[in-house]
Design an enzyme around this catalytic site. Structure first.
Site, PDB file in Angstrom:
ATOM      1  N   ASP B  93       0.799  -1.228   0.000  1.00 62.17           N
ATOM      2  CA  ASP B  93       0.000   0.000   0.000  1.00 62.17           C
ATOM      3  C   ASP B  93       0.833   1.279   0.000  1.00 62.17           C
ATOM      4  O   ASP B  93       0.343   2.335   0.349  1.00 62.17           O
ATOM      5  CB  ASP B  93      -0.964  -0.008   1.191  1.00 62.17           C
ATOM      6  CG  ASP B  93      -0.254   0.169   2.512  1.00 62.17           C
ATOM      7  OD1 ASP B  93       0.915  -0.261   2.608  1.00 62.17           O
ATOM      8  OD2 ASP B  93      -0.843   0.747   3.439  1.00 62.17           O
ATOM      9  N   GLU B  94       2.084   1.196  -0.401  1.00 56.65           N
ATOM     10  CA  GLU B  94       2.921   2.392  -0.449  1.00 56.65           C
ATOM     11  C   GLU B  94       3.812   2.314  -1.673  1.00 56.65           C
ATOM     12  O   GLU B  94       4.300   1.232  -2.001  1.00 56.65           O
ATOM     13  CB  GLU B  94       3.860   2.434   0.756  1.00 56.65           C
ATOM     14  CG  GLU B  94       3.323   3.106   1.987  1.00 56.65           C
ATOM     15  CD  GLU B  94       4.395   3.101   3.075  1.00 56.65           C
ATOM     16  OE1 GLU B  94       4.739   4.190   3.551  1.00 56.65           O
ATOM     17  OE2 GLU B  94       4.887   2.019   3.427  1.00 56.65           O
TER      18      GLU B  94
END
Lengths: 365, 340
Positions: B93-94
């Site tokens: 998620d990054e």
């Protein structure tokens, strides 16, 4: 269990078995040494489930029995004690009291019932080999074992018993060392096995210059009995590569070299190799060998040796460590280097059944 | 992404919206992520479940579903791909995106990407916009959730001055304690030390600290790491019962593999050949051996080696592949030839 033992004898016996002790902490019992006291003998055993080793030492036993104690701590303690007598008294809770002069230690052990027994060898092929012969054969091959764990079949020495010859082979895919020894055994005993590195290391530690070693091989295990010690190991399962096919046939050039002179020259020149350009070049000209190395970021080195060479000019590059390893482990004054061309494997031989195949390096600019 | 796993679970089960939710747990486990509602109670990632329940007795625990999160992550990466190829994923998620070559301003691109993510996935994301990775990462936390923050060139000095040293990557508890002892709690305070002093106190990391506390970071955004391997595989309409049947299938796979390697990856050196099998019970195994070429005989050996591992089961899938020597490793390095 209670016994009195000479500190030096106890330390030596413990040191023989301590290397096997497991570093896995999931099974605490494997960090311990099994101590069994019976008659006038202490039996010491360690195992990591793959390799197990058991040795004996004389002691004055006041009360027989068995326990397990943390091996590394015990060795550290006994090593630091003064020479003289050590008294070890283990109570029913496996707590050991160790005394030596003014020193006292209390060590917490584990019940011997939990200690995994070493494999038994009821139905096994049996071989008897002179210790000195085997020691020599292992010394000539063990350095070539692969340490690459993804190639697990190469993480050991291949033993082939065939036609009254024991062939030992070690390779990492870049070099290969092979020794043959005459050993007598019945035809029905013929077998090929791969014995893992850890067992080979332990065996090398145990082997002496006199006496014999009894080798037993079952379907999945091997044991070595020698000098009151027993070493047991799992075998590596899998197919060893077809090494015969990589041994070149006829050589174009056979060059006789003085082992020590070559070794020292390679060692000096290799100082100027680096991780990035880890190769040395051997250039053969009439009666001359030039060994050279260069690393763009460090510098270069050359050394010339006068040799007896009548062939054409020929250059070949090798990893210096791979060239030095056999030279370091052989005892002969002369070695023979067989070469075909710069892209074909070089073969190092001596006047005994030994062969070392070394793949060259391709040097691109 | 904001509370990525928890946000996905809440999207899947709207009845959880507005409630303290944590993903992970289990009686003896730890939380993987938790919603902002749960964070208000002091719950956070990696906290043991029992402790979280003590802080927030109403906490709703939902099990982890990595497959689902991976699918969402893939959709988000596709959105990044609509804007730039220079994407360096950090986790599911990054990611870092380099948009310096694009005409629009960083902040407006960030806004567009966040809007697209919301439109496609229904999830919110936060962004940091700055001239380097370090500043962008710190800034991305500034207006979380569902916000963004830009540190522009003239604002760097002010941004760094009061930034706690714990925000510097690589500064953990121990380094932080040592920095505090030196009297540096903020990056501004840390700037008072010379490169030499920091090097003496922290070794090589000291020199990095010297740069980072000034907001200097020269690391490039590294898009997808170099390709490590190429492979292909086939699931057969009928399971293959014998090695002989398997061997018959190899040439087709190898021709394809060979084409793929020679056409698209001709510049790469091969390290290893691999054969993969999937058995009738869906268990898989691979056999591999070092090799610098695609040698059909070697692949046959590998197939024979892997086949018995199914314990006599038929095989439903065969794959063949090669792994490459990394480009860094092969640059200008003499090539050690292999025997087998």
């Amino acid at each position: 269990m209670k016994f009195l033992i000479d500190r030096d004898a106890f330390l030596e016996a413990l040191q023989q078995v301590q290397h096997v002790v497991s570093s896995r902490t999931t099974l605490p019992i494997l960090s311990n040494v099994l101590i069994e006291a019976d008659g006038d003998t202490l039996k010491l055993t360690t195992t990591d489930l793959d390799v197990g080793i058991s040795g004996q030492v004389k002691a004055q036993i006041e009360r027989g029995g068995a326990t397990t104690l943390p091996a590394r701590k015990l060795v550290m303690i006994i090593r630091e004690l003064n020479s003289g007598e050590v008294s070890v008294d283990v109570d029913s809770d496996n707590v050991a009291s160790v005394r030596n002069g003014p020193s006292f230690f209390k060590i917490i052990g584990l019940d011997q019932e939990e200690f995994p027994p070493l494999a038994s060898f009821d139905e096994a092929r049996e071989f008897v080999i002179e210790q000195a012969k085997l020691k020599d054969a292992l010394r000539k091959t063990a350095y070539a074992i692969s340490t690459d764990e993804t190639r697990y079949v190469l993480n050991g020495i291949y033993w082939s018993f065939k036609d009254n010859v024991l062939t030992l082979v070690a390779t990492d895919g870049r070099r290969l060392a092979m020794v043959e020894q005459d050993v007598e055994f019945p035809k029905s005993n013929e077998i090929n096995v791969i014995i893992p590195t850890k067992a080979i290391n332990e065996l090398q530690r145990l082997l002496g210059d006199e006496g014999e070693v009894r080798v037993r091989i079952s379907d999945s295990q091997v044991s070595f009995e020698l000098n009151d010690s027993i070493l047991v190991s799992k075998l590596i399962e899998g197919n060893y590569p077809n090494f015969r096919q990589v041994i070149p046939g006829e050589a174009k050039q056979r060059i006789t070299l003085e082992r020590e002179v070559l070794f020292n020259a390679v060692k000096r020149v290799a100082i100027l190799t680096s991780d990035k350009s880890n190769s040395i070049k051997l250039s053969f000209k009439p009666d001359m060998l030039q060994i050279s190395a260069n690393s763009p970021e460090i510098g270069e080195a050359h050394e010339s040796l006068h040799i007896n060479y009548k062939g054409p000019v020929l250059s070949i590059a090798f990893n210096p460590e791979f060239l030095m390893a056999p030279l370091r482990n052989l005892a002969q004054d002369e070695v023979f280097l067989d070469l075909i061309d710069e892209m074909s494997p070089g073969v190092l031989k001596i006047d005994e059944p030994f062969i070392y195949v070394l793949m060259p390096m391709r040097v691109t600019n | 992404m904001d509370c990525f796993y928890a946000a996905i679970e809440i999207r899947e089960r709207p009845e959880l919206r507005g409630k303290p939710v944590a993903v992970g747990g289990g009686h003896r486990g730890v939380l993987t992520t938790c919603s902002y509602e749960a964070r208000k109670y002091g719950c956070r990632s990696a906290m043991p479940t029992f402790q979280a329940l003590r802080l927030c007795p109403d906490l709703i625990l939902v099990p982890v579903r990595f497959d689902l999160y991976r699918t969402e992550s893939q959709r988000i990466r596709e959105i990044f791909g609509e804007f730039t190829e220079l994407v360096e994923p950090l986790s599911l998620d990054e990611a870092y995106l380099d948009v310096s070559h694009l005409a629009s301003e960083g902040a407006s691109i960030a806004g567009e990407i966040r809007a697209r993510i919301r439109e496609v996935t229904g999830l919110t994301a936060s962004a940091g916009i700055a001239a380097n990775k370090f500043l962008a990462k710190v800034a991305s936390d500034w207006n979380k959730p569902d916000g963004q923050y830009e540190v522009n060139e003239s604002g760097v000095a002010a941004f760094m001055r009061d930034l706690p040293i714990e925000k510097i990557w690589g500064v953990g508890k121990r380094t932080a304690a040592r920095l505090h002892a030196l009297g540096a709690r903020t990056c501004g305070e840390l700037q008072r030390f010379t490169r030499f002093e920091l090097d003496r106190a922290f070794g090589r990391f000291g020199a990095e600290l010297h740069d980072l506390c000034r907001g200097i970071d020269r690391r490039e955004v590294q898009p997808d790491r170099e390709r490590k391997s190429v492979s292909n595989e086939r699931t057969y309409s009928e399971d293959l019962a014998t090695v002989a049947e398997g061997l018959e299938k190899l040439p087709e796979l190898l021709t394809e593999l060979h084409d793929d390697v020679t056409r698209k990856h001709a510049d790469r050196r091969l390290r290893e050949s691999v054969v993969k099998l999937k058995f009738a019970d869906f268990s898989t195994t691979t056999a591999q051996r070092a090799s610098g070429v695609i040698d059909p005989a070697l692949f046959e050996d590998l197939l024979r080696e892997a086949w018995p591992r199914g314990g006599g089961q038929p095989v439903r899938l065969i794959g063949t592949g090669v792994r490459f020597v990394s480009q860094e490793e092969s640059a200008g390095v003499p090539d050690q030839l292999e025997m087998f």
